[in-house]
Design a protein around this motif. Structure first.
Motif, PDB file in Angstrom:
ATOM      1  N   ASN A   1       0.826  -1.211   0.000  1.00  0.00           N
ATOM      2  CA  ASN A   1       0.000   0.000   0.000  1.00  0.00           C
ATOM      3  C   ASN A   1       0.861   1.263   0.000  1.00  0.00           C
ATOM      4  O   ASN A   1       0.561   2.237  -0.695  1.00  0.00           O
ATOM      5  CB  ASN A   1      -0.916   0.014   1.224  1.00  0.00           C
ATOM      6  N   ALA A   2       1.922   1.246   0.801  1.00  0.00           N
ATOM      7  CA  ALA A   2       2.809   2.414   0.893  1.00  0.00           C
ATOM      8  C   ALA A   2       3.540   2.663  -0.426  1.00  0.00           C
ATOM      9  O   ALA A   2       3.715   3.816  -0.841  1.00  0.00           O
ATOM     10  CB  ALA A   2       3.814   2.214   2.022  1.00  0.00           C
ATOM     11  N   ILE A   3       3.969   1.601  -1.080  1.00  0.00           N
ATOM     12  CA  ILE A   3       4.616   1.752  -2.386  1.00  0.00           C
ATOM     13  C   ILE A   3       3.618   2.329  -3.386  1.00  0.00           C
ATOM     14  O   ILE A   3       3.943   3.221  -4.186  1.00  0.00           O
ATOM     15  CB  ILE A   3       5.151   0.398  -2.893  1.00  0.00           C
TER      16      ILE A   3
ATOM     17  N   ALA B   1       1.487   6.569  -6.973  1.00  0.00           N
ATOM     18  CA  ALA B   1       0.272   7.275  -7.381  1.00  0.00           C
ATOM     19  C   ALA B   1       0.394   8.778  -7.223  1.00  0.00           C
ATOM     20  O   ALA B   1      -0.385   9.531  -7.822  1.00  0.00           O
ATOM     21  CB  ALA B   1      -0.920   6.772  -6.579  1.00  0.00           C
ATOM     22  N   THR B   2       1.362   9.234  -6.422  1.00  0.00           N
ATOM     23  CA  THR B   2       1.567  10.674  -6.222  1.00  0.00           C
ATOM     24  C   THR B   2       2.868  11.151  -6.845  1.00  0.00           C
ATOM     25  O   THR B   2       3.272  12.291  -6.613  1.00  0.00           O
ATOM     26  CB  THR B   2       1.558  11.004  -4.723  1.00  0.00           C
ATOM     27  N   ALA B   3       3.526  10.290  -7.656  1.00  0.00           N
ATOM     28  CA  ALA B   3       4.818  10.620  -8.279  1.00  0.00           C
ATOM     29  C   ALA B   3       5.792  11.109  -7.216  1.00  0.00           C
ATOM     30  O   ALA B   3       6.457  12.126  -7.372  1.00  0.00           O
ATOM     31  CB  ALA B   3       4.649  11.650  -9.386  1.00  0.00           C
ATOM     32  N   GLY B   4       5.888  10.346  -6.137  1.00  0.00           N
ATOM     33  CA  GLY B   4       6.709  10.741  -4.999  1.00  0.00           C
ATOM     34  C   GLY B   4       8.189  10.538  -5.211  1.00  0.00           C
ATOM     35  O   GLY B   4       8.653  10.112  -6.277  1.00  0.00           O
ATOM     36  N   SER B   5       8.941  10.804  -4.161  1.00  0.00           N
ATOM     37  CA  SER B   5      10.396  10.776  -4.202  1.00  0.00           C
ATOM     38  C   SER B   5      10.945   9.355  -4.350  1.00  0.00           C
ATOM     39  O   SER B   5      10.422   8.402  -3.760  1.00  0.00           O
ATOM     40  CB  SER B   5      10.939  11.392  -2.912  1.00  0.00           C
TER      41      SER B   5
ATOM     42  N   ALA C   1       4.306  -0.202 -11.865  1.00  0.00           N
ATOM     43  CA  ALA C   1       3.906  -0.470 -13.250  1.00  0.00           C
ATOM     44  C   ALA C   1       2.392  -0.574 -13.414  1.00  0.00           C
ATOM     45  O   ALA C   1       1.875  -0.400 -14.531  1.00  0.00           O
ATOM     46  CB  ALA C   1       4.570  -1.751 -13.752  1.00  0.00           C
ATOM     47  N   ARG C   2       1.679  -0.850 -12.321  1.00  0.00           N
ATOM     48  CA  ARG C   2       0.221  -0.948 -12.417  1.00  0.00           C
ATOM     49  C   ARG C   2      -0.497   0.244 -11.767  1.00  0.00           C
ATOM     50  O   ARG C   2      -1.720   0.248 -11.661  1.00  0.00           O
ATOM     51  CB  ARG C   2      -0.257  -2.248 -11.755  1.00  0.00           C
ATOM     52  N   THR C   3       0.290   1.265 -11.363  1.00  0.00           N
ATOM     53  CA  THR C   3      -0.283   2.384 -10.611  1.00  0.00           C
ATOM     54  C   THR C   3      -0.120   3.703 -11.366  1.00  0.00           C
ATOM     55  O   THR C   3       0.989   4.227 -11.465  1.00  0.00           O
ATOM     56  CB  THR C   3       0.393   2.507  -9.231  1.00  0.00           C
ATOM     57  N   PRO C   4      -1.187   4.261 -11.892  1.00  0.00           N
ATOM     58  CA  PRO C   4      -1.083   5.566 -12.555  1.00  0.00           C
ATOM     59  C   PRO C   4      -0.985   6.692 -11.526  1.00  0.00           C
ATOM     60  O   PRO C   4      -1.288   6.507 -10.345  1.00  0.00           O
ATOM     61  CB  PRO C   4      -2.395   5.660 -13.338  1.00  0.00           C
ATOM     62  N   VAL C   5      -0.563   7.857 -11.974  1.00  0.00           N
ATOM     63  CA  VAL C   5      -0.480   9.031 -11.098  1.00  0.00           C
ATOM     64  C   VAL C   5      -1.855   9.679 -11.028  1.00  0.00           C
ATOM     65  O   VAL C   5      -2.458   9.981 -12.063  1.00  0.00           O
ATOM     66  CB  VAL C   5       0.562  10.043 -11.626  1.00  0.00           C
TER      67      VAL C   5
ATOM     68  N   ALA D   1       1.026   4.881 -15.605  1.00  0.00           N
ATOM     69  CA  ALA D   1       1.596   3.970 -14.623  1.00  0.00           C
ATOM     70  C   ALA D   1       3.102   3.840 -14.849  1.00  0.00           C
ATOM     71  O   ALA D   1       3.606   4.083 -15.940  1.00  0.00           O
ATOM     72  CB  ALA D   1       0.922   2.606 -14.728  1.00  0.00           C
ATOM     73  N   GLY D   2       3.812   3.463 -13.801  1.00  0.00           N
ATOM     74  CA  GLY D   2       5.250   3.214 -13.921  1.00  0.00           C
ATOM     75  C   GLY D   2       6.118   4.411 -13.635  1.00  0.00           C
ATOM     76  O   GLY D   2       7.230   4.512 -14.163  1.00  0.00           O
ATOM     77  N   THR D   3       5.653   5.331 -12.791  1.00  0.00           N
ATOM     78  CA  THR D   3       6.450   6.525 -12.500  1.00  0.00           C
ATOM     79  C   THR D   3       7.747   6.190 -11.779  1.00  0.00           C
ATOM     80  O   THR D   3       8.799   6.763 -12.072  1.00  0.00           O
ATOM     81  CB  THR D   3       5.628   7.519 -11.654  1.00  0.00           C
TER      82      THR D   3
END
Length: 512
Positions: free
Chosen positions: A213-215, A220-224, A252-256, A328-330
Motif C-alpha cells: 500500500n505504501a509503495i 500514485a503521487t509521483a513521490g520521491s 507499473a500498475r499504478t497511474p499518477v 503507470a510506472g512513474t
C-alpha cells in the motif's frame, strides 16, 4: 531547521493527549540534519548517516527506560524513516507523527517552494534570471515552519507512513502552522495509549500488504525515489520480504492520480485543502490499487479511515484512475551492464524515453556542479557522478543542486544524470540514481570513462554502456578505489557497516 521549528510546541500537545488518556509522558529529543541546509555541500554526506543515528538513539532510550509506548514527532526527510525503523525494532505500540508541511511562498503571482530556488540558481548562472530576482525568490520561498511544500521526500514519506499504518490517516497533510495541528498532536497522544491497550504493535500493522500500500501511494503521487531506499530499510527491520522488483511491479500498475509538485503544479497545502490523504486513500481503495482491509494504528482499516474523506468541490489536486495525471510506472527500476544490482528513476512527466549519448565522468558532486554552472555540459551528454554511494561517499549525497542547475540552464530534456548517489524528491528530469553495485564496491560505474556511449532505455528498463563484459572487467582490474574521506569517527563507522542501496543502505555487522 524549519521542518522542526514547531516540534517543542507540538510535543506539549502530544503530552497533553497522553495525560488525558491516563498515561505519563516523558519527552526525549534526538538529532536531525537538514537536507536543505547541507544540500550541495560536504555536510550532505551526514544526511543519510543521520537516519541510522536517529533510529539508534530512539531505540536506545526506549529500551533503556523501558517505555510502554512511543510517539515520535518527525519532520525532515531522514527523521521519518528513522522513527519507523526504531518503532520496528522496539515493536511496542505507538504513533509516528509528522509535524506537517510549510505553506507555499508567493513569487510573481505563483506558488513556489524551495525547489524553485534551486532551479533558479541554474537559471541565474545561465543569465535567464537576474541576481535581484533570485534574491526576491529566495526571500519568499519558505515563509514559515514546516517541511518542503511539494511531494518531495518528507511529504512522500509522511504519506507512506499513513498507508503503512504507522501514522493516522490524514494527520500528515495538515500544515505545520495550521491551528488544527494542536488537536492532531493531542489525538496522537491519546491514540498511543489506545494502541497500548489493544497491543497494536508495528509488526501487527506494517505487514507485507501494508508495504505494498505504501509503495502504491508513492507511485500514485509521483513521490520521491527516496521512498524506495527508506521502505527497504524499514522492511529489513521488520523481516518483511521486499526488494527492488516489488517497487517496479507495483508502480507499473499504478497511474499518477495527483497534481503535486514536482510532477505537477500543486503544493502539499493544496492537497490538504482538497481533502488530504484520506481522499487519496479513498480513490486508491475504490480503484482496487490498495488493500482497504489493511490495519492501521487507529485499530481501524484503511478503508474505514478513508471512507469519511471530504472532497472540496472544484479541487484540482486529486483525480481518479480514469482521469490520471500521469501513466503507470512513474517509479521505475532499471538494470543492465552498468547496474546489475539495479538503479532507480522517477520517470519524468515529459522527455525522451530512450537517451543515448557520450559520458562525462565526475568523481564527486562538486566537480559536476562546477561544470554545469560554467556551461560546460552540452545537450545529448550523460553526466556521471560516482563515488557518491552509501559507502563511497560515504553517505549517498542527494544531487538536487546539480539536477536543479541543469533544469535552470534549460537542459531538462537534453541530458541524463547517472549516479550511485541519490536525488531529492524535488528533482526533475531523467535522473538515474542508486546505481548498484556502487563505484566504491567495484561496480561497473567505476569503469566508465569520458566518451563511453551509455543508453538509458525506460521502455526496456535498461541502463547499459557500449562495452563488452571483458572490457569492463579489464578496466576494473586496473581501477584503484579512492581513499576514504573520513578515516575515523562516525563516518568511518558508517562506511564500514553500510550495505548496498539495493537493500536500503542499512547498517549492521553483516550488512548486505
Amino acid at each position: 531547521m524549519p521542518c522542526n521549528f514547531t516540534h517543542r510546541t507540538l510535543a506539549q500537545d502530544v503530552m497533553g493527549g497522553v495525560r488525558e488518556a491516563g498515561g505519563t509522558p516523558m519527552e526525549v529529543n534526538t538529532i536531525a540534519v537538514s537536507d536543505v541546509v547541507t544540500m550541495g555541500s560536504e555536510g550532505m554526506r551526514t544526511s543519510l548517516v543521520s537516519r541510522e543515528v536517529i533510529a539508534d538513539s530512539i531505540e536506545l532510550v526506549a529500551r533503556g527506560h523501558m517505555f510502554d509506548a512511543l510517539v515520535t514527532i518527525v519532520g525532515c526527510d531522514k527523521t521519518i524513516p528513522a522513527a519507523a525503523m526504531a518503532h520496528a525494532r522496539l515493536d511496542i505500540p505507538g504513533v509516528v507523527l509528522y509535524s506537517g508541511p510549510t505553506m507555499p511562498g508567493r513569487f510573481e503571482g505563483a506558488a513556489v517552494t524551495v525547489a524553485d530556488v534551486f532551479e533558479a540558481v541554474g537559471a541565474n548562472a545561465a543569465g535567464a534570471m537576474s541576481d535581484e530576482a533570485l534574491r526576491r525568490l529566495e526571500a519568499v520561498a519558505c515563509p514559515g515552519a514546516g517541511a518542503c511544500g511539494g511531494q518531495y521526500t518528507a511529504n512522500t514519506m509522511a504519506m507512506a507512513m499513513e498507508f503503512l499504518g504507522l501514522s493516522p490517516l490524514g494527520s500528515g497533510s495538515v500544515p505545520a502552522l495550521d491551528p488544527r495541528r494542536r488537536e492532531v498532536g493531542a489525538e496522537a497522544g491519546r491514540l498511543a495509549l489506545a494502541a497500548l491497550e489493544h497491543d497494536l504493535t508495528p509488526r501487527r500493522i506494517a505487514t507485507r500488504t501494508a508495504f505494498e500500500n505504501a509503495i502504491t501511494v508513492g507511485a500514485a503521487t509521483a513521490g520521491s525515489t527516496n521512498l524506495i531506499l527508506h521502505l527497504l530499510a524499514i522492511a529489513h527491520e521488520l523481516d518483511v520480504p521486499l526488494d527492488l522488483a516489488d517497487f517496479d511491479a507495483i508502480s507499473a500498475r499504478t497511474p499518477v492520480i495527483t497534481n503535486l509538485k514536482p510532477h505537477g503544479t500543486c503544493t502539499a497545502v493544496d492537497l490538504d485543502r482538497a481533502g488530504g490523504t484520506p481522499l487519496v486513500a479513498r480513490r486508491l481503495v475504490e480503484a482496487g490499487l490498495v488493500d482497504g482491509e489493511a490495519l492501521t494504528v487507529t485499530g481501524r482499516t484503511l478503508w474505514e479511515e478513508s471512507d469519511g474523506a471530504v472532497e472540496t468541490e472544484g479541487q484540482r489536486v486529486v483525480t481518479d484512475v480514469k482521469n490520471a495525471t500521469g501513466p503507470a510506472g512513474t517509479l521505475m527500476v532499471l538494470r543492465g551492464n552498468l547496474a546489475p544490482g539495479g538503479c532507480v528513476v522517477k520517470v519524468p512527466a515529459r522527455g525522451r524515453p530512450v537517451h543515448t549519448g557520450p559520458v562525462r565522468v565526475f568523481e564527486r558532486e562538486e566537480a559536476a556542479m562546477a561544470a554545469v554552472q560554467a556551461g560546460q555540459i552540452v545537450p545529448g551528454e550523460v553526466v556521471v557522478i560516482r563515488n557518491e554511494g552509501p559507502r563511497g561517499g560515504p553517505g549517498m549525497r542527494e544531487m538536487l543542486g546539480v539536477t536543479a542547475a541543469l533544469v535552470g540552464r534549460g537542459l531538462l530534456e537534453e541530458v541524463v544524470l547517472l549516479t550511485d548517489g541519490r536525488f531529492s524528491g524535488a528533482t526533475r528530469g531523467l535522473m538515474v540514481g542508486h546505481v548498484s553495485p556502487e563505484a566504491a564496491d567495484g561496480g561497473p560505474i567505476a569503469a566508465l570513462r569520458d566518451g563511453d556511449i551509455v543508453t538509458v532505455d525506460l521502455p526496456g528498463r535498461q541502463v547499459r554502456v557500449e562495452l563488452t563484459t571483458e572490457r569492463i572487467q579489464a578496466r576494473l582490474a586496473e581501477w584503484t578505489p579512492p581513499s576514504p574521506l573520513y578515516p575515523t569517527g562516525v563516518m568511518a563507522k558508517y562506511r564500514a557497516l553500510v550495505g548496498s542501496a539495493e537493500h536500503g543502505a542499512v547498517t549492521w555487522t553483516g550488512a548486505l
